[in-house]
Scaffold this motif. Structure first.
Motif, PDB file in Angstrom:
ATOM      1  N   GLU A  46      -9.006  -0.020   7.874  1.00  0.00           N
ATOM      2  CA  GLU A  46      -8.597  -1.276   6.615  1.00  0.00           C
ATOM      3  C   GLU A  46      -8.345  -2.816   6.599  1.00  0.00           C
ATOM      4  OE1 GLU A  46     -10.182  -0.290   2.887  1.00  0.00           O
ATOM      5  OE2 GLU A  46     -11.117   1.913   3.683  1.00  0.00           O
TER       6      GLU A  46
ATOM      7  N   ALA B 122       0.992  -1.252   0.452  1.00  0.00           N
ATOM      8  CA  ALA B 122       0.188   0.206   0.150  1.00  0.00           C
ATOM      9  C   ALA B 122       0.718   1.363   0.203  1.00  0.00           C
ATOM     10  CB  ALA B 122      -1.051  -0.024   1.519  1.00  0.00           C
TER      11      ALA B 122
ATOM     12  N   ALA C  98      -8.022   4.063   6.764  1.00  0.00           N
ATOM     13  CA  ALA C  98      -7.074   3.028   6.473  1.00  0.00           C
ATOM     14  C   ALA C  98      -7.026   1.827   7.469  1.00  0.00           C
ATOM     15  CB  ALA C  98      -6.189   3.810   5.563  1.00  0.00           C
TER      16      ALA C  98
ATOM     17  N   THR D 204      -6.974  -2.483  -1.219  1.00  0.00           N
ATOM     18  CA  THR D 204      -6.496  -1.512  -2.465  1.00  0.00           C
ATOM     19  C   THR D 204      -6.691  -0.374  -2.732  1.00  0.00           C
ATOM     20  OG1 THR D 204      -7.250  -2.297  -4.018  1.00  0.00           O
ATOM     21  CG2 THR D 204      -6.219  -3.419  -4.262  1.00  0.00           C
ATOM     22  N   GLU D 205      -7.683   0.079  -1.944  1.00  0.00           N
ATOM     23  CA  GLU D 205      -7.855   1.717  -2.169  1.00  0.00           C
ATOM     24  C   GLU D 205      -8.123   1.879  -0.657  1.00  0.00           C
ATOM     25  OE1 GLU D 205      -8.442   3.463  -4.534  1.00  0.00           O
ATOM     26  OE2 GLU D 205      -8.023   1.482  -6.680  1.00  0.00           O
TER      27      GLU D 205
ATOM     28  N   ASP E 258      -8.078   4.728   2.203  1.00  0.00           N
ATOM     29  CA  ASP E 258      -8.308   6.520   1.811  1.00  0.00           C
ATOM     30  C   ASP E 258      -7.013   7.251   2.891  1.00  0.00           C
ATOM     31  OD1 ASP E 258      -9.438   8.874   2.723  1.00  0.00           O
ATOM     32  OD2 ASP E 258     -10.537   8.697   3.790  1.00  0.00           O
TER      33      ASP E 258
END
Length: 406
Positions: free
Chosen positions: A342, A315, A339, A365-366, A368
């Motif tokens: 998660e 990441a 983030a 993967t996405e 914040d």
């Protein structure tokens, strides 16, 4: 020319040099100040206590000059009378002796204070060297001391002589006055002349004190090389200090690496950055960064994580944000809570999958990550310097970091 300037004593004495000189018994002293203090204490003490002193002296004279035919042939009574007269004399002089003794103690305190040093009693046979003695006699300090002694004598003599000359008529008039009046007036004239003499000694002391201060500090002046050497001795050799810091950083790095196997997850860039996170529910308010590094250090963190089955998550934005904004052993900031939450949720799902089986959890993967926290990459030189700063135990920001107490 530069070497000559380094050898000239142009620098003021450092506090350490002054302290060392004090320990050796070298402190500022002014004989003229002590002389003035003793004279002033004796004069003003006698003047202020003149009534009491006169009374005791009268008693002493009355007892001594009284003739007793019966006691004149008894040795014991003569001794008793002599003892009584001595006590009266002591009582008369005791206040003056007290004032002068106090002045003798306070005068040195006004300049350099009191200092008891055993080095002052050490035998120095170099003082018996006649050549060195002649050198001191004919040095520039000899004429200066002689000139000051002559000036002192001249000043005191002029002031005392002027006081007597201005009262010459009063002195001559004493011969025509009755005995009691002549004695009183003569004591007054003596007191005035003595007071003027003390004032003259004050002028001499006022000149001598600045000179002694200047002479003392001039004697303790240092060369530039001596100042540099003393600075090195007090601060420590830079090479030795560098070696110590290098060892401290190595110890700190080993302690930091020892925390990697205990981490919950390692977030990577994937090659340039690596940050190890750990969270213990009930003990921590938020996840903490227990290890971080770039380039070679990051590679070593990834190797340790792989050896101890610590999950690795690629990441890049989160790895860069954690590296740049969170110090070692510090909790993550609020903007990164979402983030990291998660990431930890994925870690817990991965642990459940390994123990219970089921569907393989998908890595997030996405994430914040606020743009202002993602400062991008760093060059190799900046990265090496940043690693040194992070692992440097002298950095106040890393007081709680692993290895900071090494």
């Amino acid at each position: 020319m530069a070497e000559d300037s380094d050898l000239e004593k142009t620098e003021s004495a450092t506090p350490r040099r002054l302290q060392k000189a004090r320990e050796e018994g070298q402190i500022v002293r002014s004989r003229e100040l002590s002389t003035f203090a003793l004279l002033a204490a004796g004069f003003y003490g006698a003047w202020g206590m003149s009534g009491s002193i006169g009374e005791h002296l009268q008693n002493m004279l009355r007892a001594s000059l009284t003739f007793d035919h019966a006691s004149s042939f008894e040795t014991r009574r003569m001794l008793i009378g002599a003892g009584a007269a001595s006590r009266e004399g002591l009582y008369a002089l005791l206040p003056v002796l007290g004032f002068t003794g106090l002045a003798a103690l306070l005068a040195p305190l006004a300049l350099g204070g009191w200092q008891l040093s055993a080095k002052g009693f050490e035998a120095k046979f170099s003082r018996l060297n006649p050549i060195a003695g002649f050198g001191r006699m004919f040095s520039i300090n000899g004429p200066i001391q002689l000139g000051m002694s002559l000036a002192k004598t001249l000043v005191v003599g002029i002031i005392g002589g002027t006081a007597i000359w201005n009262r010459r008529e009063e002195i001559l008039a004493l011969a025509t006055q009755p005995l009691n009046l002549a004695l009183a007036n003569s004591m007054h004239l003596i007191a005035v002349c003595c007071g003027m003499t003390v004032a003259g000694m004050f002028a001499v002391a006022a000149l001598d004190v600045p000179y002694q201060l200047w002479q003392f500090h001039k004697k303790l002046r240092m060369t530039k090389e001596e100042v540099k050497r003393e600075h090195r001795e007090s601060e420590g050799d830079p090479h030795i200090k560098g070696k110590i810091r290098q060892q401290q950083r190595a110890i700190a790095r080993r302690r930091m690496m020892a925390e990697v196997p205990k981490a919950d997850v390692v977030v990577t860039n994937p090659t340039h950055f690596a940050v190890a996170l750990r969270y213990t529910d009930g003990e921590m308010r938020a996840p903490k960064v227990v290890a971080k590094g770039v380039n070679l250090v990051a590679a070593r963190i990834r190797e340790l994580a792989a050896e101890h089955n610590v999950p690795l998550l690629e990441a890049p934005p989160l790895a860069r944000a954690l590296y740049h904004n969170v110090d070692l052993n510090r909790e993550i900031p609020g903007p990164l809570y979402g983030a990291v939450a998660e990431v930890l949720a994925w870690v817990y799902q991965l642990r459940r999958f390994k123990t219970e089986g089921g569907v393989v959890p998908v890595a997030p993967t996405e994430l914040d990550v606020p743009a202002e926290l993602d400062k991008g990459g760093v060059s190799d030189e900046e990265a090496d310097q940043e690693v040194a700063d992070v692992l440097n135990p002298d950095n106040p920001a890393n007081d709680d970091a692993p290895g900071a107490s090494a």
